[in-house]
Design an enzyme around this catalytic site. Structure first.
Site, PDB file in Angstrom:
ATOM      1  N   GLY A 102       0.839  -1.202   0.000  1.00 11.12           N
ATOM      2  CA  GLY A 102       0.000   0.000   0.000  1.00 11.12           C
ATOM      3  C   GLY A 102       0.869   1.244   0.000  1.00 11.12           C
ATOM      4  O   GLY A 102       2.105   1.156   0.088  1.00 11.12           O
ATOM      5  N   THR A 114       1.276   3.754   2.151  1.00 10.37           N
ATOM      6  CA  THR A 114       2.018   4.086   3.376  1.00 10.37           C
ATOM      7  C   THR A 114       3.239   3.168   3.485  1.00 10.37           C
ATOM      8  O   THR A 114       4.346   3.622   3.812  1.00 10.37           O
ATOM      9  CB  THR A 114       1.115   3.929   4.611  1.00 10.37           C
ATOM     10  OG1 THR A 114      -0.167   4.480   4.323  1.00 10.37           O
ATOM     11  CG2 THR A 114       1.703   4.636   5.823  1.00 10.37           C
ATOM     12  N   ASP A 164      -6.507  -0.013   6.390  1.00  7.94           N
ATOM     13  CA  ASP A 164      -7.600   0.821   5.865  1.00  7.94           C
ATOM     14  C   ASP A 164      -8.410   1.421   7.005  1.00  7.94           C
ATOM     15  O   ASP A 164      -8.955   2.522   6.863  1.00  7.94           O
ATOM     16  CB  ASP A 164      -8.484  -0.015   4.942  1.00  7.94           C
ATOM     17  CG  ASP A 164      -7.682  -0.533   3.767  1.00  7.94           C
ATOM     18  OD1 ASP A 164      -7.157   0.313   3.015  1.00  7.94           O
ATOM     19  OD2 ASP A 164      -7.525  -1.756   3.624  1.00  7.94           O
ATOM     20  N   GLY A 223      -6.632  -4.752   3.194  1.00  5.23           N
ATOM     21  CA  GLY A 223      -6.927  -5.385   1.918  1.00  5.23           C
ATOM     22  C   GLY A 223      -7.362  -4.414   0.837  1.00  5.23           C
ATOM     23  O   GLY A 223      -7.641  -4.826  -0.289  1.00  5.23           O
ATOM     24  N   GLY A 276      -5.610  -2.584  -0.795  1.00  3.27           N
ATOM     25  CA  GLY A 276      -4.643  -2.673  -1.896  1.00  3.27           C
ATOM     26  C   GLY A 276      -4.589  -4.072  -2.499  1.00  3.27           C
ATOM     27  O   GLY A 276      -3.683  -4.369  -3.282  1.00  3.27           O
ATOM     28  N   GLU A 282      -0.333 -10.358   3.330  1.00  2.00           N
ATOM     29  CA  GLU A 282      -0.098  -9.475   4.487  1.00  2.00           C
ATOM     30  C   GLU A 282      -0.388 -10.199   5.795  1.00  2.00           C
ATOM     31  O   GLU A 282       0.345 -10.056   6.777  1.00  2.00           O
ATOM     32  CB  GLU A 282      -0.984  -8.228   4.382  1.00  2.00           C
ATOM     33  CG  GLU A 282      -0.532  -7.271   3.299  1.00  2.00           C
ATOM     34  CD  GLU A 282      -1.495  -6.127   3.080  1.00  2.00           C
ATOM     35  OE1 GLU A 282      -1.056  -5.087   2.576  1.00  2.00           O
ATOM     36  OE2 GLU A 282      -2.691  -6.258   3.405  1.00  2.00           O
ATOM     37  N   LYS A 310      -7.410   7.047   9.144  1.00  2.10           N
ATOM     38  CA  LYS A 310      -7.717   5.615   9.272  1.00  2.10           C
ATOM     39  C   LYS A 310      -8.250   5.238  10.655  1.00  2.10           C
ATOM     40  O   LYS A 310      -8.652   4.092  10.868  1.00  2.10           O
ATOM     41  CB  LYS A 310      -6.459   4.780   8.990  1.00  2.10           C
ATOM     42  CG  LYS A 310      -5.757   5.102   7.680  1.00  2.10           C
ATOM     43  CD  LYS A 310      -6.598   4.715   6.500  1.00  2.10           C
ATOM     44  CE  LYS A 310      -5.914   4.920   5.170  1.00  2.10           C
ATOM     45  NZ  LYS A 310      -4.730   4.137   4.940  1.00  2.10           N
TER      46      LYS A 310
HETATM   47  C1  5RP Z   1      -3.213  -3.457   1.175  1.00  2.00           C
HETATM   48  C2  5RP Z   1      -3.490  -2.923   2.537  1.00  2.00           C
HETATM   49  C3  5RP Z   1      -2.975  -1.562   2.839  1.00  2.00           C
HETATM   50  O1  5RP Z   1      -2.164  -1.632   3.959  1.00  2.00           O
HETATM   51  C4  5RP Z   1      -4.146  -0.675   3.104  1.00  2.00           C
HETATM   52  O2  5RP Z   1      -5.005  -0.724   1.965  1.00  2.00           O
HETATM   53  C5  5RP Z   1      -3.717   0.758   3.357  1.00  2.00           C
HETATM   54  O3  5RP Z   1      -3.212   1.285   2.191  1.00  2.00           O
HETATM   55  P1  5RP Z   1      -2.627   2.753   2.090  1.00  2.00           P
HETATM   56  O4  5RP Z   1      -1.375   2.772   2.900  1.00  2.00           O
HETATM   57  O5  5RP Z   1      -2.376   2.931   0.614  1.00  2.00           O
HETATM   58  O6  5RP Z   1      -3.662   3.704   2.604  1.00  2.00           O
HETATM   59  O7  5RP Z   1      -4.101  -3.538   3.360  1.00  2.00           O
HETATM   60  O8  5RP Z   1      -3.854  -4.675   0.964  1.00  2.00           O
END
Ligand code: 5RP
Length: 237
Positions: free
Chosen positions: A34, A36, A91, A102, A104, A110, A128
């Protein structure tokens, strides 16, 4: 590379803080996925160039690619024992450290990587943080074979949990579903508010055809919450 928005600034701040606070020389670490986590991997690459010795286990193909680009040495989870730590995004995260992940599309790897780790540090921007999980659609990874039948079982579980008849969307659309790194589909379930995440997660796991779901319960040990100012708060669960 520079952050492109205030939220991106906050994501970068949480990643940098997690490295400063939790990472030690010689560790073997799970690398999240993702946007971050991509900040985390880029900053890790900078630290490696300065002499830090770490070995990374990626939680997606794209994270593995980025880690190689920035010079982080990689290992296969099959070949290493327990990981010292995983650092990954989320998320949603609630005050108990329960998460939805999830967004991403990488929740399966993960969860495998996080559950193989002594610690799991969640890195998020303040958007978040939630009181209750569920506003973010819960991703459920399913086997493509007979996925409609799996979806029907999921609907029964949702009804039994007082979640009514939620909207369920195929990630990527029905015409061309997204296929995960493991060759599965993702069903995004609009539940709005999940009263008992742990028990819902256990029931979903029992459905044949469900490979994994995005409820990460009892997995995060710490969270670093970043703000656009660059300030961060650290929580331990
Ligand atoms: C990917 C994930 C990510 O950690 C989650 O979607 C957060 O993403 P981002 O850092 O882009 O906000 O679970 O499967």
């Amino acid at each position: 590379m520079q952050p492109t928005s205030a939220q991106d600034e906050a994501k970068k701040a949480s990643a940098a803080k997690a490295i400063q606070r939790f990472l030690q020389d010689g560790m073997t670490i799970g690398l999240g996925s993702g946007t971050t986590s991509r900040w985390f991997v880029r900053i890790l690459g900078e630290r490696v160039a300065q002499g830090l010795r770490v070995t990374g286990v990626p939680s997606s193909k794209s994270t593995g690619q980025l880690a190689e680009e920035v010079g982080v040495k990689l290992a296969d989870l099959n070949d290493v024992g327990q990981l010292d730590m995983t650092i990954d995004g989320a998320d949603e995260i609630d005050p108990k450290g329960q998460m939805i992940k999830g967004g991403g599309a990488n929740l399966l790897w993960e969860k495998i990587v996080a559950c193989a780790s002594k610690k799991m540090v969640c890195i998020v921007d303040e958007s978040k943080l939630v009181d209750n999980l569920g506003r973010f659609p819960l991703p459920v990874e399913v086997i493509p074979f007979a996925w409609r039948s799996t979806e029907r079982h999921m609907r029964t579980v949702f009804k039994e949990n007082g979640l009514g008849e939620p909207r369920i969307e195929m990630r990527g659309g029905l015409e061309k579903p997204l296929v995960t790194d493991s060759g599965h589909y993702l069903l995004d379930c609009h539940l709005e508010k999940i009263p008992k995440p742990e028990s819902l997660g256990k029931q979903l796991k029992q459905i044949p055809g469900v490979v994994e779901h995005g409820l990460f319960i009892g997995i995060a040990t710490d969270a670093v919450v970043g703000h656009a100012t660059g300030d961060c708060e650290i929580f331990t669960f």
